[in-house]
Motif scaffolding. Structure first.
Motif, PDB file in Angstrom:
ATOM      1  N   ARG A  23       0.591  -1.175   0.234  1.00  5.09           N
ATOM      2  CA  ARG A  23      -0.061   0.271  -0.271  1.00  5.09           C
ATOM      3  C   ARG A  23       0.669   1.409  -0.011  1.00  5.09           C
ATOM      4  O   ARG A  23       1.769   0.959   0.550  1.00  5.09           O
ATOM      5  N   THR A  24       0.861   2.179  -0.894  1.00  9.60           N
ATOM      6  CA  THR A  24       1.199   3.378  -1.377  1.00  9.60           C
ATOM      7  C   THR A  24       0.246   4.927  -0.368  1.00  9.60           C
ATOM      8  O   THR A  24      -0.588   4.263  -0.652  1.00  9.60           O
ATOM      9  N   VAL A  25       0.857   5.722  -0.044  1.00  8.69           N
ATOM     10  CA  VAL A  25       0.234   6.653  -0.398  1.00  8.69           C
ATOM     11  C   VAL A  25       0.775   8.321  -1.097  1.00  8.69           C
ATOM     12  O   VAL A  25       2.086   7.995  -1.327  1.00  8.69           O
ATOM     13  N   VAL A  26       0.212   9.281  -1.585  1.00  2.00           N
ATOM     14  CA  VAL A  26       0.802   9.886  -2.089  1.00  2.00           C
ATOM     15  C   VAL A  26       0.693  11.427  -1.077  1.00  2.00           C
ATOM     16  O   VAL A  26      -0.375  11.675  -0.085  1.00  2.00           O
ATOM     17  N   ALA A  27       2.221  11.340  -0.688  1.00  2.00           N
ATOM     18  CA  ALA A  27       2.157  12.780  -0.117  1.00  2.00           C
ATOM     19  C   ALA A  27       2.838  13.851   0.060  1.00  2.00           C
ATOM     20  O   ALA A  27       3.417  13.692  -1.118  1.00  2.00           O
ATOM     21  N   ARG A  28       2.785  15.481   0.807  1.00  2.00           N
ATOM     22  CA  ARG A  28       3.206  16.483   0.978  1.00  2.00           C
ATOM     23  C   ARG A  28       4.295  16.542   1.517  1.00  2.00           C
ATOM     24  O   ARG A  28       3.657  16.271   3.000  1.00  2.00           O
ATOM     25  N   CYS A  29       5.778  16.856   1.583  1.00  2.00           N
ATOM     26  CA  CYS A  29       6.521  17.030   2.693  1.00  2.00           C
ATOM     27  C   CYS A  29       6.395  18.633   2.573  1.00  2.00           C
ATOM     28  O   CYS A  29       5.852  19.386   1.698  1.00  2.00           O
ATOM     29  N   GLN A  30       6.537  18.970   4.003  1.00  2.00           N
ATOM     30  CA  GLN A  30       7.105  20.523   3.897  1.00  2.00           C
ATOM     31  C   GLN A  30       7.363  21.464   3.893  1.00  2.00           C
ATOM     32  O   GLN A  30       6.614  22.475   3.401  1.00  2.00           O
ATOM     33  N   GLY A  53       7.678  21.003   0.574  1.00  2.00           N
ATOM     34  CA  GLY A  53       7.057  21.575  -0.886  1.00  2.00           C
ATOM     35  C   GLY A  53       6.816  19.487  -1.884  1.00  2.00           C
ATOM     36  O   GLY A  53       6.076  20.083  -3.550  1.00  2.00           O
ATOM     37  N   THR A  54       7.545  19.088  -2.168  1.00  2.00           N
ATOM     38  CA  THR A  54       7.999  17.487  -2.364  1.00  2.00           C
ATOM     39  C   THR A  54       6.610  16.729  -2.236  1.00  2.00           C
ATOM     40  O   THR A  54       5.867  16.274  -1.147  1.00  2.00           O
ATOM     41  N   VAL A  55       6.564  16.619  -3.254  1.00  2.21           N
ATOM     42  CA  VAL A  55       5.124  15.580  -3.453  1.00  2.21           C
ATOM     43  C   VAL A  55       5.489  13.686  -4.259  1.00  2.21           C
ATOM     44  O   VAL A  55       6.717  13.871  -4.479  1.00  2.21           O
ATOM     45  N   LYS A  56       5.231  13.312  -3.308  1.00  2.00           N
ATOM     46  CA  LYS A  56       6.235  11.952  -3.622  1.00  2.00           C
ATOM     47  C   LYS A  56       5.131  10.849  -3.198  1.00  2.00           C
ATOM     48  O   LYS A  56       4.061  11.294  -1.976  1.00  2.00           O
ATOM     49  N   SER A  57       5.632   9.097  -3.707  1.00  2.00           N
ATOM     50  CA  SER A  57       4.553   7.988  -3.410  1.00  2.00           C
ATOM     51  C   SER A  57       5.393   7.574  -2.161  1.00  2.00           C
ATOM     52  O   SER A  57       6.958   7.148  -2.539  1.00  2.00           O
ATOM     53  N   VAL A  58       4.767   7.292  -1.616  1.00  2.00           N
ATOM     54  CA  VAL A  58       5.610   6.726   0.135  1.00  2.00           C
ATOM     55  C   VAL A  58       4.621   5.919   0.876  1.00  2.00           C
ATOM     56  O   VAL A  58       3.410   5.042   0.460  1.00  2.00           O
ATOM     57  N   LEU A  59       5.547   4.238   1.128  1.00  2.00           N
ATOM     58  CA  LEU A  59       4.773   2.859   1.758  1.00  2.00           C
ATOM     59  C   LEU A  59       4.206   3.310   2.839  1.00  2.00           C
ATOM     60  O   LEU A  59       4.618   3.723   3.467  1.00  2.00           O
ATOM     61  N   ALA A  60       2.918   3.179   3.285  1.00  2.00           N
ATOM     62  CA  ALA A  60       2.537   3.398   4.269  1.00  2.00           C
ATOM     63  C   ALA A  60       3.118   2.851   5.357  1.00  2.00           C
ATOM     64  O   ALA A  60       2.818   3.105   6.556  1.00  2.00           O
ATOM     65  N   GLN A  61       3.480   1.504   4.918  1.00  2.00           N
ATOM     66  CA  GLN A  61       3.847   1.350   6.609  1.00  2.00           C
ATOM     67  C   GLN A  61       4.919   1.815   6.674  1.00  2.00           C
ATOM     68  O   GLN A  61       5.577   1.999   7.923  1.00  2.00           O
ATOM     69  N   CYS A  76      14.473  16.476   3.545  1.00  2.00           N
ATOM     70  CA  CYS A  76      15.179  17.754   4.136  1.00  2.00           C
ATOM     71  C   CYS A  76      14.891  18.086   4.913  1.00  2.00           C
ATOM     72  O   CYS A  76      15.726  18.851   5.615  1.00  2.00           O
ATOM     73  N   ARG A  77      14.377  17.284   5.739  1.00  4.98           N
ATOM     74  CA  ARG A  77      14.317  16.865   7.194  1.00  4.98           C
ATOM     75  C   ARG A  77      15.776  16.760   8.191  1.00  4.98           C
ATOM     76  O   ARG A  77      16.897  17.882   8.933  1.00  4.98           O
TER      77      ARG A  77
END
Length: 92
Positions: free
Chosen positions: A32-39, A41-49, A61-62
């Motif tokens: 399972r993956t989700v589309v997420a936005r970092c603070q 501004g980067t938008v990536k597909s990230v594994l939910a787990q 960036c952190r």
């Protein structure tokens, strides 16, 4: 029996990530993956787990921010030591 999926809703926060939407599975049995936005501004597909297990906190960036703060503190401390030792030598 498979474990029930933990809910991940849009606008949930995981570290620096904000969830935008859940991605559709590419094939049966896909992770399972989700589309997420970092603070930043980067938008990536990230594994939910990885989000649920705190293995992904940001897009990278952190880490850059932490390294920058560390280097700044290091050089400020080192610069003050060099200045004080230079003053000690010149006062003789």
């Amino acid at each position: 029996m498979p474990k029930p999926k933990q809910p991940i809703e849009p606008d949930m926060l995981f570290g620096y990530w904000t969830i935008i939407s859940e991605s559709p599975a590419d094939y049966p049995g896909a992770k399972r993956t989700v589309v997420a936005r970092c603070q930043c501004g980067t938008v990536k597909s990230v594994l939910a787990q990885n989000l649920l297990n705190n293995k992904s906190q940001s897009c990278g960036c952190r880490q850059k921010q932490i390294a920058s703060q560390f280097k700044k503190a290091y050089w400020q401390a080192r610069g003050s030591k060099q200045r004080s030792s230079a003053n000690d030598i010149s006062s003789d």
